[in-house]
Design a protein around this motif. Structure first.
Motif, PDB file in Angstrom:
ATOM      1  N   VAL A  79     -62.442  16.690   4.969  1.00 25.05           N
ATOM      2  CA  VAL A  79     -63.223  15.589   5.425  1.00 25.05           C
ATOM      3  C   VAL A  79     -64.848  15.752   4.851  1.00 25.05           C
ATOM      4  N   ASP A  80     -65.222  17.027   5.231  1.00 22.03           N
ATOM      5  CA  ASP A  80     -66.556  17.671   4.927  1.00 22.03           C
ATOM      6  C   ASP A  80     -66.613  17.530   3.337  1.00 22.03           C
ATOM      7  N   ARG A  81     -65.963  18.195   2.653  1.00 21.98           N
ATOM      8  CA  ARG A  81     -65.848  18.234   1.212  1.00 21.98           C
ATOM      9  C   ARG A  81     -66.135  16.783   0.764  1.00 21.98           C
ATOM     10  N   HIS A  82     -65.215  15.875   1.232  1.00 23.23           N
ATOM     11  CA  HIS A  82     -65.107  14.420   0.895  1.00 23.23           C
ATOM     12  C   HIS A  82     -66.451  13.876   1.061  1.00 23.23           C
ATOM     13  N   ARG A  83     -67.182  14.223   2.156  1.00 23.35           N
ATOM     14  CA  ARG A  83     -68.657  13.645   2.391  1.00 23.35           C
ATOM     15  C   ARG A  83     -69.302  13.783   1.458  1.00 23.35           C
ATOM     16  N   GLU A  84     -69.387  15.394   1.082  1.00 18.95           N
ATOM     17  CA  GLU A  84     -70.462  15.942   0.061  1.00 18.95           C
ATOM     18  C   GLU A  84     -70.252  15.603  -1.254  1.00 18.95           C
ATOM     19  N   SER A  88     -61.649  12.104  -2.865  1.00 19.75           N
ATOM     20  CA  SER A  88     -60.866  11.849  -1.578  1.00 19.75           C
ATOM     21  C   SER A  88     -59.671  13.044  -1.935  1.00 19.75           C
ATOM     22  N   ASP A  89     -59.976  14.101  -2.695  1.00 21.66           N
ATOM     23  CA  ASP A  89     -58.708  15.075  -2.938  1.00 21.66           C
ATOM     24  C   ASP A  89     -58.527  15.625  -1.675  1.00 21.66           C
ATOM     25  N   GLY A  90     -57.121  15.895  -1.444  1.00 18.32           N
ATOM     26  CA  GLY A  90     -56.692  16.574  -0.227  1.00 18.32           C
ATOM     27  C   GLY A  90     -56.579  15.583   0.771  1.00 18.32           C
ATOM     28  N   ILE A  91     -57.246  14.635   1.192  1.00 19.35           N
ATOM     29  CA  ILE A  91     -57.386  13.930   2.427  1.00 19.35           C
ATOM     30  C   ILE A  91     -55.844  13.492   2.818  1.00 19.35           C
ATOM     31  N   THR A  92     -55.180  13.120   1.882  1.00 17.88           N
ATOM     32  CA  THR A  92     -53.927  12.723   2.133  1.00 17.88           C
ATOM     33  C   THR A  92     -52.954  13.917   2.595  1.00 17.88           C
ATOM     34  N   ALA A  93     -52.978  14.817   1.621  1.00 22.11           N
ATOM     35  CA  ALA A  93     -52.184  15.937   2.078  1.00 22.11           C
ATOM     36  C   ALA A  93     -52.450  16.362   3.386  1.00 22.11           C
ATOM     37  N   GLU A  96     -51.285  14.304   6.262  1.00 24.07           N
ATOM     38  CA  GLU A  96     -49.885  14.115   6.319  1.00 24.07           C
ATOM     39  C   GLU A  96     -49.338  15.518   7.086  1.00 24.07           C
ATOM     40  N   ALA A  97     -50.173  16.593   6.748  1.00 23.72           N
ATOM     41  CA  ALA A  97     -49.939  17.872   7.414  1.00 23.72           C
ATOM     42  C   ALA A  97     -50.264  17.993   8.679  1.00 23.72           C
ATOM     43  N   LEU A  98     -51.469  17.362   9.017  1.00 19.37           N
ATOM     44  CA  LEU A  98     -51.720  17.285  10.580  1.00 19.37           C
ATOM     45  C   LEU A  98     -50.842  16.282  11.339  1.00 19.37           C
ATOM     46  N   ALA A  99     -50.475  15.284  10.621  1.00 21.64           N
ATOM     47  CA  ALA A  99     -49.351  14.403  11.489  1.00 21.64           C
ATOM     48  C   ALA A  99     -48.277  14.998  11.720  1.00 21.64           C
ATOM     49  N   ALA A 100     -47.826  15.925  10.847  1.00 19.42           N
ATOM     50  CA  ALA A 100     -46.439  16.386  11.065  1.00 19.42           C
ATOM     51  C   ALA A 100     -46.518  17.474  11.969  1.00 19.42           C
ATOM     52  N   ALA A 101     -47.737  18.317  12.065  1.00 22.36           N
ATOM     53  CA  ALA A 101     -48.061  19.314  13.095  1.00 22.36           C
ATOM     54  C   ALA A 101     -48.248  18.697  14.562  1.00 22.36           C
ATOM     55  N   GLU A 102     -48.815  17.583  14.408  1.00 18.87           N
ATOM     56  CA  GLU A 102     -49.230  16.630  15.783  1.00 18.87           C
ATOM     57  C   GLU A 102     -47.632  16.539  16.302  1.00 18.87           C
ATOM     58  N   GLY A 103     -46.917  16.004  15.416  1.00 23.58           N
ATOM     59  CA  GLY A 103     -45.460  15.520  15.741  1.00 23.58           C
ATOM     60  C   GLY A 103     -44.821  16.579  16.337  1.00 23.58           C
ATOM     61  N   ASP A 104     -44.831  17.796  15.680  1.00 26.03           N
ATOM     62  CA  ASP A 104     -44.266  19.006  16.280  1.00 26.03           C
ATOM     63  C   ASP A 104     -44.702  19.365  17.604  1.00 26.03           C
ATOM     64  N   VAL A 105     -45.807  19.555  17.696  1.00 29.41           N
ATOM     65  CA  VAL A 105     -46.526  19.789  18.999  1.00 29.41           C
ATOM     66  C   VAL A 105     -46.231  19.019  20.070  1.00 29.41           C
ATOM     67  N   LEU A 106     -46.474  17.703  19.741  1.00 25.37           N
ATOM     68  CA  LEU A 106     -46.092  16.464  20.841  1.00 25.37           C
ATOM     69  C   LEU A 106     -44.659  16.577  21.306  1.00 25.37           C
TER      70      LEU A 106
END
Length: 171
Positions: A79-84, A88-93, A96-106
């Motif tokens: 997100v910081d790189r995107h703002r600079e 939008s390179d990498g934001i989707t990936a 998605e990784a964060l959503a998967a990690a969140e689902g696992d921890v929840l």
């Protein structure tokens, strides 16, 4: 027949019945002792299985929380790189990784058996969720809002694991 002779005739019969009664009482007491031992063994087995379950889930949750925090930090960098650079390179990936990690921890929070540890873990997950929203809205720094609740969760999980193992050592 003399009075003393009657006792000599009855005594073997009385001794026979007293011996049988003693055998029955001894067998009954032995059976009760065995039942009590089996019940204690069953309780010990349930306790052992509960502790193994709890240990496995605490260790798994600890790793999943670490992964969740790491994927949040990865997203924060993207997100910081995107703002600079306004790309939008990498934001989707990263999302998605964060959503998967969140689902696992929840999915693992509910398996934490200790109420206090589960409550503390829930607060840490909530803090990361809040930090994600804030980061995407550019309102807060990356780590500051999550450091205390996440570290408190690591300490609580570690303390609970030590508590379980110290209980096992005394058995």
């Amino acid at each position: 027949m003399k009075t003393g002779e009657g006792w000599f005739a009855v005594w073997p019969v009385v001794a026979f019945f007293l011996g049988g009664l003693a055998t029955q009482v001894s067998a009954w007491l032995g059976h009760r002792r065995q039942r009590a031992e089996r019940a204690e063994d069953a309780v010990a087995e349930v306790t052992r299985r509960r502790e193994e379950f709890e240990l496995a889930h605490l260790v798994e949750f600890n790793g999943l929380l670490r992964r969740y925090v790491e994927t949040y930090l990865d997203l924060a960098l993207v997100v910081d790189r995107h703002r600079e650079s306004q790309t939008s390179d990498g934001i989707t990936a990263a999302s998605e990784a964060l959503a998967a990690a969140e689902g696992d921890v929840l999915s693992q929070v509910g398996f934490i058996l200790d109420d206090d540890v589960r409550r503390i873990a829930g607060l840490a997950v909530d803090a990361v969720e809040t930090a994600v929203s804030a980061k995407l809205e550019a309102r807060v720094p990356d780590v500051a809002p999550i450091a205390e609740p996440v570290n408190r969760t690591y300490r609580a999980v570690s303390a609970r694991v030590r508590e379980i193992y110290s209980g096992r050592a005394s058995d």
